[in-house]
Every structure is written in C-alpha cells, then in structure tokens.
Motif scaffolding. Structure first.
Motif, PDB file in Angstrom:
ATOM      1  N   PRO A  57       0.819  -1.214   0.000  1.00 39.03           N
ATOM      2  CA  PRO A  57       0.000   0.000   0.000  1.00 39.03           C
ATOM      3  C   PRO A  57       0.852   1.263   0.000  1.00 39.03           C
ATOM      4  CG  PRO A  57      -0.235  -1.210   2.092  1.00 39.03           C
ATOM      5  CD  PRO A  57       0.637  -2.033   1.204  1.00 39.03           C
ATOM      6  N   THR A  58       0.336   2.313  -0.647  1.00 40.31           N
ATOM      7  CA  THR A  58       1.061   3.572  -0.706  1.00 40.31           C
ATOM      8  C   THR A  58       0.086   4.744  -0.644  1.00 40.31           C
ATOM      9  OG1 THR A  58       2.543   4.960  -2.040  1.00 40.31           O
ATOM     10  CG2 THR A  58       1.029   3.541  -3.257  1.00 40.31           C
ATOM     11  N   ALA A  59       0.585   5.883  -0.153  1.00 41.26           N
ATOM     12  CA  ALA A  59      -0.201   7.111  -0.199  1.00 41.26           C
ATOM     13  C   ALA A  59       0.451   8.086  -1.183  1.00 41.26           C
ATOM     14  CB  ALA A  59      -0.291   7.737   1.185  1.00 41.26           C
ATOM     15  N   ASP A  60       1.338   7.558  -2.038  1.00 44.64           N
ATOM     16  CA  ASP A  60       2.071   8.361  -3.008  1.00 44.64           C
ATOM     17  C   ASP A  60       1.096   9.106  -3.932  1.00 44.64           C
ATOM     18  OD1 ASP A  60       3.558   9.292  -5.216  1.00 44.64           O
ATOM     19  OD2 ASP A  60       5.068   7.708  -4.931  1.00 44.64           O
ATOM     20  N   THR A  83      -8.921   7.716   3.179  1.00 42.91           N
ATOM     21  CA  THR A  83      -7.949   8.434   4.012  1.00 42.91           C
ATOM     22  C   THR A  83      -7.652   7.597   5.253  1.00 42.91           C
ATOM     23  OG1 THR A  83      -9.539   9.709   5.338  1.00 42.91           O
ATOM     24  CG2 THR A  83      -8.798  10.707   3.248  1.00 42.91           C
ATOM     25  N   GLY A  84      -8.168   6.346   5.229  1.00 45.97           N
ATOM     26  CA  GLY A  84      -7.806   5.394   6.283  1.00 45.97           C
ATOM     27  C   GLY A  84      -6.413   4.857   5.986  1.00 45.97           C
ATOM     28  N   PRO A  91      -0.956  10.270   9.762  1.00 45.09           N
ATOM     29  CA  PRO A  91      -2.133  11.032   9.335  1.00 45.09           C
ATOM     30  C   PRO A  91      -1.816  11.938   8.135  1.00 45.09           C
ATOM     31  CG  PRO A  91      -1.976  11.063  11.717  1.00 45.09           C
ATOM     32  CD  PRO A  91      -0.720  10.398  11.218  1.00 45.09           C
ATOM     33  N   GLU A  92      -0.631  12.529   8.118  1.00 40.59           N
ATOM     34  CA  GLU A  92      -0.258  13.434   7.020  1.00 40.59           C
ATOM     35  C   GLU A  92      -0.221  12.681   5.690  1.00 40.59           C
ATOM     36  OE1 GLU A  92       1.274  13.336  10.025  1.00 40.59           O
ATOM     37  OE2 GLU A  92       0.326  15.215  10.673  1.00 40.59           O
ATOM     38  N   GLU A  93       0.321  11.464   5.734  1.00 40.47           N
ATOM     39  CA  GLU A  93       0.341  10.651   4.506  1.00 40.47           C
ATOM     40  C   GLU A  93      -1.075  10.300   4.071  1.00 40.47           C
ATOM     41  OE1 GLU A  93       4.201   7.796   4.444  1.00 40.47           O
ATOM     42  OE2 GLU A  93       2.974   7.554   6.225  1.00 40.47           O
ATOM     43  N   ARG A  94      -1.895   9.950   5.051  1.00 41.76           N
ATOM     44  CA  ARG A  94      -3.245   9.470   4.727  1.00 41.76           C
ATOM     45  C   ARG A  94      -4.110  10.551   4.085  1.00 41.76           C
ATOM     46  NH1 ARG A  94      -4.951   7.529  10.450  1.00 41.76           N
ATOM     47  NH2 ARG A  94      -6.988   7.929   9.509  1.00 41.76           N
ATOM     48  N   MET A 126      -9.383  13.798  13.142  1.00 40.78           N
ATOM     49  CA  MET A 126     -10.657  13.854  12.405  1.00 40.78           C
ATOM     50  C   MET A 126     -10.976  15.284  11.974  1.00 40.78           C
ATOM     51  SD  MET A 126     -12.646  11.198  14.897  1.00 40.78           S
ATOM     52  CE  MET A 126     -14.273  11.815  14.531  1.00 40.78           C
ATOM     53  N   ARG A 127     -10.712  16.259  12.887  1.00 45.38           N
ATOM     54  CA  ARG A 127     -10.970  17.670  12.534  1.00 45.38           C
ATOM     55  C   ARG A 127     -10.082  18.104  11.370  1.00 45.38           C
ATOM     56  NH1 ARG A 127     -10.702  18.565  18.363  1.00 45.38           N
ATOM     57  NH2 ARG A 127     -12.844  18.744  19.109  1.00 45.38           N
ATOM     58  N   GLN A 128      -8.809  17.702  11.444  1.00 40.73           N
ATOM     59  CA  GLN A 128      -7.860  18.068  10.386  1.00 40.73           C
ATOM     60  C   GLN A 128      -8.308  17.475   9.046  1.00 40.73           C
ATOM     61  OE1 GLN A 128      -4.099  16.098  10.937  1.00 40.73           O
ATOM     62  NE2 GLN A 128      -3.314  16.796   8.951  1.00 40.73           N
ATOM     63  N   PHE A 129      -8.741  16.222   9.064  1.00 38.22           N
ATOM     64  CA  PHE A 129      -9.171  15.564   7.832  1.00 38.22           C
ATOM     65  C   PHE A 129     -10.427  16.244   7.270  1.00 38.22           C
ATOM     66  CE2 PHE A 129      -7.129  11.065   7.763  1.00 38.22           C
ATOM     67  CZ  PHE A 129      -5.915  11.595   8.148  1.00 38.22           C
TER      68      PHE A 129
END
Ligand code: ZN
Length: 271
Positions: A57-60, A83-84, A91-94, A126-129
């Motif tokens: 898996p990647t968030a690239d 975004t899970g 979290p930043e990657e997600r 959650m707020r940031q997302f």
C-alpha cells in the motif's frame, strides 16, 4: 433518489494480496479497468486505495493521481479515495491525496482495532481531515467501525466541519471491531442525525448479511475485494464486478432501481 440503491465497489483495499486473490487490481491501469467494469456492472461509486506495483500500500500522490486520471478517462464513476490508508501510515500521509480533489473520501470517525493492528483516529486528526476535505470540496463518507464513532461524528457536525447530507459508512465485522447483526446495525442507524444516508460494508462472512441488511434497512451497499474475496464458501470471486452483479440482482429482486453516478452526484451535491 427514493427507491434507488447506491452500490460502492471497494476495488482493492490495503490488506488483500494477489496471493490471496489473483484477480486483485493493483496497478493504476488494473484499477482503472476494474473501476470501469464495476461501473458497467452497476457500481455508482468506487472506493480507491493505491498500491505500488509490487502490491504494497502507498499514499504516493503520483500513484493516486495516475489511478484517478485513468479511471476518469474510462468511466464517469464517482471516485471515493481512502484516508484510512494502511496500518502504519501517518495522518499526514493518509490525508495528502485529498488534494487531488476526488469526488469523495472516507473519513474514519474513531480509533479502531484492525485484527492484531489498529488505526488511530483522534478527534484532532478527524478535525484536520474534515477541514482538508472542505478545503478541496471533497464529500466525506463517515466510516464508523463502532457505535461510538457515529457519536463522535456529532462533534464534528456541531463544530460545522461536516455539512449535510451526511453519508455514513458502517464497516461491520472487522476482526476485533463491531460485528454485524440486526441489533448492531439498527443501533448504529439510531445514532445518525437527520439528513443521513448510510452504506453497509459487511466484511468477510458478513458480506451477504451486509447486502441483505442494507436492503432491509433502507441503506446502500458496498462490495469488493477490500471487504471480501470469496463469492461463496471456498470459491474466490472472479472479479470485483462479479460482486457488483450479485448486489444488483439482490437489489432488483427487492424492487429497487440501481443508482447511476449522476444520481450520487446529485444526492451528495458533489462538485
Ligand atoms: Zn478502504
């Protein structure tokens, strides 16, 4: 939208491997083909995770962008990204792929056991997302793995970070999280605010009970290799589309029409 069933197809997820399910789409090209097939079969939304070509898996952003671009070239299906992410991502990657402006994105509404692993979703995360999704005009699917997650979503709603119409995703039967039963599903539903819609995501052996529960309870359906790889006991599904075709048959037998991507765009006022 009354009397229409919205089917989401979760093509690949972060956990399923090609060793377990040889038909698993992994590369952006494979994901685009699988998305087009699923849409043709009746899926209005595809839920997207990205993988490196070796399957990890990647968030690239580059991989996500390539997959989204190829999907949009082939089909008008609504694209919902995760975004899970995957176990171990920050979290930043997600949240980063939300900047690519997909139509929708999942927003996990609480920390959850994931078998022996766990995914952390504190209220600040959650707020940031939710803020990032607002910034990019991305509609959230509020993924709830537990009753308390539905209740946590109320805090974001009260703070004005999530706007109606709300779309809940009830992820049920993840090992070590909430199981699926008539009681658990109806209790989850009872916690939803007005102007809410929900999709039932029955994991593993909860796959068909999830479909039937959604139909019985007036919800929407999610199928796909992220949630389940077996069509029936011991028989692997041939493709994601095979799952979608069955969900379509169940829904039609129950007297429902199948929602198109344009119906979902209208329902959730997608940009
Ligand atoms: Zn996912």
């Amino acid at each position: 939208m009354a009397n229409k069933m919205v089917i989401t197809c979760a093509l690949t997820g972060a956990e399923t491997t090609k060793q377990q399910q040889p038909a698993l789409p992994v590369t952006p090209e494979e994901l685009a083909d699988a998305a087009a097939e699923a849409c043709l079969a009746g899926a209005a939304i595809i839920h997207l995770h990205a993988r490196h070509d070796d399957g990890t898996p990647t968030a690239d952003l580059k991989v996500f962008k390539k997959a989204i671009d190829l999907i949009r070239k082939k089909t008008d299906v609504v694209v919902e990204i995760t975004t899970g992410g995957a176990v171990g991502m920050t979290p930043e990657e997600r949240i980063a792929p939300v900047s690519l402006k997909p139509d929708m994105a999942s927003l996990d509404c609480g920390t959850v056991n994931f078998g022996d692993e766990y995914i952390v979703n504190t209220l600040p995360i959650m707020r940031q997302f939710a803020s990032e999704m607002n910034k990019h005009g991305v509609h959230p699917t509020l993924e709830c793995f537990d009753v308390s997650h539905v209740q946590s979503s109320h805090i974001l709603i009260k703070e004005g970070l999530i706007k109606p119409p709300y779309h809940y995703g009830f992820v049920m039967q993840v090992p070590a999280a909430l199981s699926l039963s008539v009681k658990t599903l109806s209790y989850m539903m009872d916690q939803m605010p007005p102007e809410s819609y929900f999709t039932v995501m029955g994991i593993g052996r909860a796959h068909i009970p999830g479909i039937c529960g959604a139909i019985a309870a007036g919800g929407f359906i999610r199928v796909g290799f992220e949630d389940n790889i077996y069509y029936s006991k011991g028989r692997l599904a041939k493709s994601n589309a095979e799952f979608v075709e069955r969900a379509v048959r169940f829904s039609k037998e129950a007297g429902l029409e199948i929602a198109k991507p344009s119906d979902v765009r209208e329902l959730f006022k997608l940009k």
